[in-house]
Design an enzyme around this catalytic site. Sequence first.
Site, mmCIF file in Angstrom:
data_model
loop_
_atom_site.group_PDB
_atom_site.id
_atom_site.type_symbol
_atom_site.label_atom_id
_atom_site.label_comp_id
_atom_site.label_asym_id
_atom_site.label_seq_id
_atom_site.Cartn_x
_atom_site.Cartn_y
_atom_site.Cartn_z
ATOM 1 N N SER A 84 0.798 -1.229 0.000
ATOM 2 C CA SER A 84 0.000 0.000 0.000
ATOM 3 C C SER A 84 0.832 1.281 0.000
ATOM 4 O O SER A 84 0.270 2.383 -0.111
ATOM 5 C CB SER A 84 -0.947 0.019 1.208
ATOM 6 O OG SER A 84 -2.037 -0.839 0.977
ATOM 7 N N LYS A 87 0.133 3.797 -2.663
ATOM 8 C CA LYS A 87 -0.881 4.856 -2.607
ATOM 9 C C LYS A 87 -0.274 6.253 -2.497
ATOM 10 O O LYS A 87 -0.984 7.248 -2.707
ATOM 11 C CB LYS A 87 -1.829 4.596 -1.431
ATOM 12 C CG LYS A 87 -2.660 3.318 -1.582
ATOM 13 C CD LYS A 87 -3.613 3.135 -0.421
ATOM 14 C CE LYS A 87 -4.542 1.948 -0.628
ATOM 15 N NZ LYS A 87 -3.908 0.652 -0.334
ATOM 16 N N SER A 141 -5.919 3.244 4.467
ATOM 17 C CA SER A 141 -5.404 2.431 3.362
ATOM 18 C C SER A 141 -6.518 1.778 2.556
ATOM 19 O O SER A 141 -6.400 0.620 2.135
ATOM 20 C CB SER A 141 -4.430 1.363 3.896
ATOM 21 O OG SER A 141 -3.538 0.964 2.884
#
Length: 477
Positions: A84, A87, A141
């Site tokens: 993640s 991101k 997230s």
Amino acid sequence: MRSSNVLVKITVYVMMMALILAGAAPSFADERENSGESTETAASADIDWSDAPSIEGTSGIIMDAGSGTILYEKNAYERRDPASITKIMTSLITLETLDMDQEVTVPAEAVAPDGSGTNIDLKEGEVLTVEQLLYGMMLESGNDAADTLAIAISGSIESFAELMNERAAACGAEDTTFISASGLSEYGEDHNLTTAYDIAMIAREAMKNPEFRQIVSTARYTIPATNMSDRRTLRNTNVCLYEEDETIEVSGIERPFKYDGTTGIKTGYTGTAGNCFCGSAQKDDTELIAVSLNSTSEEQRFADVMALWDYGFSKYYTYTAAAGRQNLDEFRVWQGEKSHVAVGISEDMDITLNEGYDSDNITVEAVKDDGAIKAPVEKGDRLGQLIAYDENGEAVATADLVAMESVEKGGILSYIGIADEDIIFFVLGIIGILILLILIRMLYVRSRRKKRKRRRAERTRHVRRKEWEKEKNPFGN
């Protein structure tokens, strides 16, 4: 003849003064040659990480966010799944593309199936703002929030991934391939690939965006009720921002997760990537970005980064040798509406120095590129280099000097070195010359008249003297 020579000399002198006032006299100071090739940054401190802490992550790095100097690395160029942490790039592109208050409708493709990773339970047809989706993506997230934003921008995840790869390269990432906006992947599936170094470079670029900094430094955020959901309360997965009660062992010392000065950024985990964390912290004017990939546990990824922060802050500091986006010098411009153009650097010139090193030893010099600068000049054109030197005269950092303003082409007089803005001074100079010539001529004529008058008076006295002598001695005895 002598008076005529004096008149010529005075005229030449006055004309030169007029040219100087008009900016047409040559500027020798601006004709210095470039003394070296351009490099983006060079550390002025001797970086020695022989005493760096041991981290559990398979790959790791710590970088000075200001200068980009690497203070420590471990397998930093080994390609790994960032999970993640992906991101960060999704957020940066979103902030550069969409307005924060723009409303977005969640598409069916973005709705997370049950058990498919972290999400904020978005529903098809639900309407949220870009700001709300960004907080949902970066704090909790939310993979569904990431996909919603990607589809809103590019129409599909695949098209958005192309934007991600282009933007990553522009950040200085050297070996990164994105195929998803969220970073979610399962065993055996294709997944994003990057390096600890590339993550640090992407994070460094993202942290230049004030809205990004605000988001990733926020501990908690509330999304109000929407057309399809009740209010959502989000908590940042980066516990270094706020967790004072729970503790972790860092370099053999038990201490709270909260790290004073934490400014961001993002955690990540998948079975392929392991436990990952890219974190930033700031003390005084020094901000450090640290990355740990595939650490041994969820807690240990924070301990890795905290140990790297401790190490970096104890050994180095960031010195701003010159401020960005400010006028630092002026270079001569020929054939332009202006005689000079202001130059500066696009970003602060930050240099990493050893703790205890005296920043007064650092000096900077503006050096113009070879050749004359001729109008037109566009704002942002590279015109030279700003070079920082240490006390030994060695270059320790360089940055491109760019035009801080545009200079249009000038009129006909600009071709002889008189810029449009200086014509008034040139005209005043010419008027001054004419007035001076008239005064000189008047003084010259007056002087000639006085001389003639003196000669006439002398002749008159001579004649009278002769007459007086003749009267006194008419017989010449």
